[in-house]
Write a protein that holds these residues in place. Structure first.
Motif, PDB file in Angstrom:
ATOM      1  N   ASN A  37      -5.013  -0.891  10.264  1.00 13.22           N
ATOM      2  CA  ASN A  37      -4.323   0.198  10.717  1.00 13.22           C
ATOM      3  C   ASN A  37      -3.540  -0.053  12.280  1.00 13.22           C
ATOM      4  OD1 ASN A  37      -6.676   1.494   9.016  1.00 13.22           O
ATOM      5  ND2 ASN A  37      -4.562   2.399   8.549  1.00 13.22           N
TER       6      ASN A  37
ATOM      7  N   THR B 249       2.996   0.600   4.502  1.00 15.82           N
ATOM      8  CA  THR B 249       4.161   1.018   5.677  1.00 15.82           C
ATOM      9  C   THR B 249       5.303   1.919   5.091  1.00 15.82           C
ATOM     10  OG1 THR B 249       5.913  -0.107   7.198  1.00 15.82           O
ATOM     11  CG2 THR B 249       5.545  -1.057   5.206  1.00 15.82           C
TER      12      THR B 249
ATOM     13  N   PRO C 214      -5.616  -3.861   5.321  1.00 16.21           N
ATOM     14  CA  PRO C 214      -5.503  -5.313   5.710  1.00 16.21           C
ATOM     15  C   PRO C 214      -4.958  -5.519   7.175  1.00 16.21           C
ATOM     16  CG  PRO C 214      -3.628  -4.850   4.203  1.00 16.21           C
ATOM     17  CD  PRO C 214      -4.513  -3.507   4.333  1.00 16.21           C
TER      18      PRO C 214
ATOM     19  N   LEU D   7       9.330  -7.759   8.236  1.00 17.86           N
ATOM     20  CA  LEU D   7       8.378  -8.731   8.993  1.00 17.86           C
ATOM     21  C   LEU D   7       7.207  -9.186   8.477  1.00 17.86           C
ATOM     22  CD1 LEU D   7       7.942  -9.777  11.730  1.00 17.86           C
ATOM     23  CD2 LEU D   7       6.931  -7.535  12.621  1.00 17.86           C
TER      24      LEU D   7
ATOM     25  N   GLY E 181       0.813  -1.174  -0.055  1.00 19.40           N
ATOM     26  CA  GLY E 181      -0.013   0.207  -0.039  1.00 19.40           C
ATOM     27  C   GLY E 181       0.608   1.256   0.076  1.00 19.40           C
TER      28      GLY E 181
END
Ligand SMILES: NC(=O)c1ccc[n+]([C@@H]2O[C@H](COP(=O)([O-])OP(=O)(O)OC[C@H]3O[C@@H](n4cnc5c(N)ncnc54)[C@H](OP(=O)(O)O)[C@@H]3O)[C@@H](O)[C@H]2O)c1
Length: 292
Positions: A198, A251, A195, A259, A19
């Motif tokens: 948040n 992110t 997804p 991760l 995203g």
């Protein structure tokens, strides 16, 4: 990384997408954004999702990633913000696509969404006509819609979209039963936005004004607590849900990106955990709708 077919639209997307909303923030250094975008693709992520409205995002994708255009599927959203054209008009969509092509330095965009427009706009038809014309002209591959609730239902029913995008996460399960099975049956590719909801578990107290605030309340109401495993549980719940082609975690943090890639390697959650999350939703949800 595992990939899924994007419906019957003729290409595959990685289970985890990127995203690219947050990279539009001009206060994030240019070289950091370049590193993040290339790390994502180097890690097997092949879907990058952006929008006209995400600040510098489209421009930065063009600057840092277009040199390897064949390595990723590009998704954006249009409908507004083109000088001289009313929002959602034929001209606005057409020019919005031209602008995105130029900014992202590409000849074709794989998936172009109408970005959260209401049913009244959809019913007028010209916004969809413009997407279909762009597809006919080879500028885009899939005409898609990103949004929620009645507008999402309208798009599914219309049969005019090859891709849909809506909020799907532990705290936003409304479209899981109502929309996804029919989308799958109709060969529609499905992107899960927001997804991990948040990541509201990061906040001990109500995060006033933060994008996750509504989801924080839902998390408390659902009486769910996965402690240190929250990110893994939330991400795997969405990523491996049947009918979802890809989930686009946002992110700007390189370690979080790494991760998330690792988490996906663990595969689907055990079915009893999925059932527990689904049951908590059924039990506690109070007419909760999809969050734009
Ligand atoms: N209407 C629309 O069409 C619409 C609306 C919303 C979103 N979207 C799309 O969906 C994408 C994702 O949505 P989103 O960013 O709002 O929601 P999200 O992916 O559910 O959550 C993003 C948040 O999770 C955090 N996060 C990610 N990985 C993490 C990790 N490993 N550990 C801890 N925290 C982690 C991020 O913080 P860090 O940056 O600190 O990692 C960020 O604050 C957007 O970028 C956009 O492409 C579309």
């Amino acid at each position: 990384m595992r990939q899924n077919l994007f419906g019957n639209q003729g290409f595959s997307v990685s289970v985890l997408g990127l995203g690219a909303g947050e990279i539009g923030d001009g206060s994030i250094p240019e070289d950091h954004v370049g590193h993040l975008l290339n790390l994502a693709v180097d890690s097997g992520i092949n879907l990058v999702d952006t929008a006209k409205g995400y600040g510098l995002s489209e421009e930065r994708i063009g600057r840092h990633l277009s040199w390897r255009r064949k390595d990723y599927i590009l998704s954006t959203k249009v409908g507004y913000g083109i000088p001289g054209h009313a929002d959602w008009s034929f001209g606005c969509i057409t020019e919005g696509i031209e602008t995105a092509l130029r900014l992202m330095k590409t000849d074709v965009i794989d998936i172009v969404h109408l970005h959260s427009c209401p049913v009244e706009v959809l019913e007028r038809g010209e916004a969809i006509d413009a997407l279909e014309r762009a597809k006919h002209d080879g500028k885009i591959k899939v005409a898609a819609y990103s949004g929620e609730n009645d507008a999402l239902d309208w798009c599914l029913k219309s049969g005019r979209f090859g891709g849909l995008q809506s909020s799907i996460n532990v705290f936003d399960q409304d479209s899981i039963q109502r929309v996804i099975p029919k989308a799958t049956a109709n060969g529609i590719g499905y992107i899960a936005k927001r997804p991990v909801g948040n990541a509201p578990w990061r906040f001990a107290d109500q995060p006033n004004g933060h994008y996750s605030e509504t989801y924080w309340h839902r998390m408390k109401t659902m009486e769910l607590d996965f402690g240190a495993d929250w990110q893994s549980v939330a991400l795997r719940f969405t990523a491996f849900h049947s009918g979802i082609s890809s989930c686009i975690v946002g992110t700007t943090n390189l370690n979080h990106l790494k991760l998330n890639v690792e988490i996906i390697e663990h595969g689907p959650l055990p079915s009893d955990v999925v059932d527990h999350i689904r049951n908590c939703w059924q039990k506690h949800q109070q007419g909760w709708d999809g969050q734009v």
